[in-house]
Write a protein that holds these residues in place. Sequence first.
Motif, PDB file in Angstrom:
ATOM      1  N   THR A 451      36.076  -4.992  26.106  1.00  0.00           N
ATOM      2  CA  THR A 451      34.795  -4.852  25.407  1.00  0.00           C
ATOM      3  C   THR A 451      34.043  -6.178  25.374  1.00  0.00           C
ATOM      4  O   THR A 451      32.812  -6.205  25.505  1.00  0.00           O
ATOM      5  N   GLN A 452      34.749  -7.298  25.222  1.00  0.00           N
ATOM      6  CA  GLN A 452      34.071  -8.599  25.258  1.00  0.00           C
ATOM      7  C   GLN A 452      33.451  -8.855  26.629  1.00  0.00           C
ATOM      8  O   GLN A 452      32.363  -9.426  26.734  1.00  0.00           O
ATOM      9  N   LEU A 453      34.127  -8.428  27.687  1.00  0.00           N
ATOM     10  CA  LEU A 453      33.576  -8.600  29.031  1.00  0.00           C
ATOM     11  C   LEU A 453      32.321  -7.756  29.210  1.00  0.00           C
ATOM     12  O   LEU A 453      31.331  -8.209  29.800  1.00  0.00           O
ATOM     13  N   ALA A 496      32.639   1.150  20.719  1.00  0.00           N
ATOM     14  CA  ALA A 496      32.095   1.648  19.462  1.00  0.00           C
ATOM     15  C   ALA A 496      32.951   1.255  18.274  1.00  0.00           C
ATOM     16  O   ALA A 496      32.499   1.339  17.119  1.00  0.00           O
ATOM     17  N   GLY A 497      34.186   0.826  18.513  1.00  0.00           N
ATOM     18  CA  GLY A 497      35.076   0.445  17.425  1.00  0.00           C
ATOM     19  C   GLY A 497      35.771   1.608  16.763  1.00  0.00           C
ATOM     20  O   GLY A 497      36.435   1.429  15.737  1.00  0.00           O
ATOM     21  N   ASN A 498      35.651   2.815  17.339  1.00  0.00           N
ATOM     22  CA  ASN A 498      36.294   3.988  16.746  1.00  0.00           C
ATOM     23  C   ASN A 498      37.802   3.953  16.923  1.00  0.00           C
ATOM     24  O   ASN A 498      38.540   4.480  16.096  1.00  0.00           O
ATOM     25  N   ASN A 499      38.259   3.344  18.015  1.00  0.00           N
ATOM     26  CA  ASN A 499      39.686   3.321  18.301  1.00  0.00           C
ATOM     27  C   ASN A 499      40.055   1.924  18.785  1.00  0.00           C
ATOM     28  O   ASN A 499      39.920   1.622  19.971  1.00  0.00           O
ATOM     29  N   PRO A 500      40.502   1.041  17.895  1.00  0.00           N
ATOM     30  CA  PRO A 500      40.849  -0.329  18.328  1.00  0.00           C
ATOM     31  C   PRO A 500      41.930  -0.361  19.385  1.00  0.00           C
ATOM     32  O   PRO A 500      42.010  -1.305  20.176  1.00  0.00           O
ATOM     33  N   ASP A 501      42.815   0.679  19.408  1.00  0.00           N
ATOM     34  CA  ASP A 501      43.894   0.675  20.393  1.00  0.00           C
ATOM     35  C   ASP A 501      43.380   0.907  21.805  1.00  0.00           C
ATOM     36  O   ASP A 501      44.110   0.688  22.780  1.00  0.00           O
TER      37      ASP A 501
END
Length: 777
Positions: A451-453, A496-501
């Motif tokens: 996600t950072q990329l 979206a941050g819904n699933n950090p895994d």
Amino acid sequence: MPTAHNGKKPSESPRGEEETNASTDLPKVVQNRAPYNMQSLNDLYTQIPSDTHELKRFGSDVFIHRDVSIATSARNSALDVPLGPDYVVGPGDTLSIDIWGGLTQHVSRTIDRDGRILLPEAGSIKIAGLTLGKAQTLIAAELQQQYRNAQVAITVANLRSVRVYIVGDVQRPGGYDISGLATPVNALYAAGGPTAVGSLRTLFHYRGKQLVEKIDLYDFLLHGIRNGSVSFESGDTLLIPPAGPQIAIFGAIKRPAIYEFKEDETVLSKVIENAGGLTTAASLDHIRIERIDANQQRVTITLPGDSGQNPQADQKAIDDFQVKDGDRIRIEPILPYSQRAVYLAGHVVRPGRLPYSEGMHLSEVLGSYRDMLPEPSDRGEIVRLVPPDLRAETIEFNVPDVLIGNANVALRPFDTIRIFGRYQADAPMVTIRGEVLRPGRYPMSKDMTATQLVRMAGGFKRDALQETADLTSYRVEDGKRIVENLATIRIGAALAGNNPDADILLKPGDILSIHQITSWNDIGESVTIKGQVRIPGSYGFTDGERLSSVLLRAGGMLPTAYPAGAVLIRDQVRELELNSRDELVRQIEASSAAARLSPALAGSNGSGTLQLIKAQQDQILTDLKSHNPSGRMVIHIAADIGSWANTPADIELRRGDVLMIPKRPGFVLVTGQVYNATALAYTPDKTAKWYLSHAGGANAAANQKEVFIIRANGSVVGRRSGGLFDGNVLSTKLNPGDVVVVPQKIIGGSLFWRNLLSAGQLAASVAITSGVAVATL
């Protein structure tokens, strides 16, 4: 502005940049190429160059840049300052006499050649040879006899000029009229100064046979003292003899030049004093003298010293050393670099040279991360120059260990501490491709995630498939081969941050691919319909829509339409035709002339036949290259759209298709090797042979066996089409817009060669039919 003898203003040259010889100047060195790119070695790989600068004689510039008007414009010139009472008046002086008391009066009198002046009421008195003070006393006494209580003040209004003879080693010897107050320097100015042989230390002022005084110009040039207090009188002589002993001094000296010295100035310290003294960069134990043994040889002398260990001994050697005529003294500078320094280089805030002290350690140079640029590498190195030959060796260290005090390496002079950036030492990179704003390669920061990329690449584009993405990773197995691993990640949920895994850590070399939404590029696709339809223009269509559907939306065909000559242009077909044409051109150009010539034709006139083959080849190549592929597809449609809708003739449309429905052409075109290539009016039920005969028939270069017909819809009827009229192409009945092509007879016996050129002729002719259809829109 003063004027010279010729009445013109002396030229003034602008003052340019002057050379300095100060301790604050950077040392003048020759920079040799160092084997490593390090500042320490760059400092050490320097040589002190030989001074090849031509020295000038001290004081010569004074007379080169002179204004001769200063010494020669004294005649009848007014004085700006009063003269002292010791000035001796003489013939030619103009006196200004002020009288007050019993009466007030101002008179001006010039002393005549007899030394007299005429006073009012007192008569003539002689004052020549008297000082100005005595002349004033005498004049006051004479006037007081005539005027009661008379007070007198006398000044010199204009000076007399005297004739002085300047001889010897001078630029322009001769007689000069100069001011009575002129000094020997003024007189020497007027004569242009001494020659290169003339002395600046001993000038003789004669009055007749009597020596009035000796003048040393160094007193004036070095100390500003104007000796020569005796004024000139008419007939005086100024003699400039040859220069005495001279020495040259240069190097780390403030005023390098050639100096003349006297018998009492033979010690080196006096010469250095005249030259302005040594600079701070002078090395007292490296003074060399090039000396001439009179009439024998040249020798080089090194001034005895104490190798810099005892400055007092070095100074005593200078005070005791006796110079001789012709000596060239070079004062060597000290080393051009610091011998107690360490160097900081690389990924740091303040690179450069740092002072070294005994017992210095690495932690004193690297105190914290604030001394380094962002994201330094864990790896650093010390490049040490090991004495005595100063060879380079490398000592590696761990930057975090140094900062916490676990690896505090002792430093030595000339050490270079080099810090690497994280992206300089085998920089870890990751790649993102596909539907992001800024795809490409990016440096991988610590603990970087997918996600950072994506965020670093600007985020998703509007057409990005945000649900999943492909991540390609690799690992090196046994240090011999690379094993790739492809994984699918839920990039949308991670972003979206819904699933950090769902977010995963990246590894160096990872490639993240963001896909495009299905059929995104098909949005807004359209085709163009031109010609004989009710509503021509651009029409959008859905995936899988066919030609009949779009024609119905266009209102169908007009009564004047000729569907048998319809032209459908498709970009993909144009690209295929272009590649096919280029390959055909390449094959024709690559075929050698010998391969084109059959054994039956390779007789006595083989060279002439080869020239004909080459001319035929060039013509066909020109035709191929001049007719660009049109991209036409052969379609079979009729004016009754329902008769062919949803049949194999009803083709699916593609983005960018162009359909052109022409008018009924009303002619048949006959082209190629005929006597009159032309378009003939269409006559129903007539065959190709009939049209060919009305075009004059085939000429001698025609290949009548290979005549072919290109129908208006783009299809081709040839001798080998199969089953049509028993293979007799000329008996084919033609329709409006058809083209009869009579090809050229191919020269040469090679079957491969004949087939190549036949294909070229066909390809060039097919391109003509599209132009015929466009012309009848």
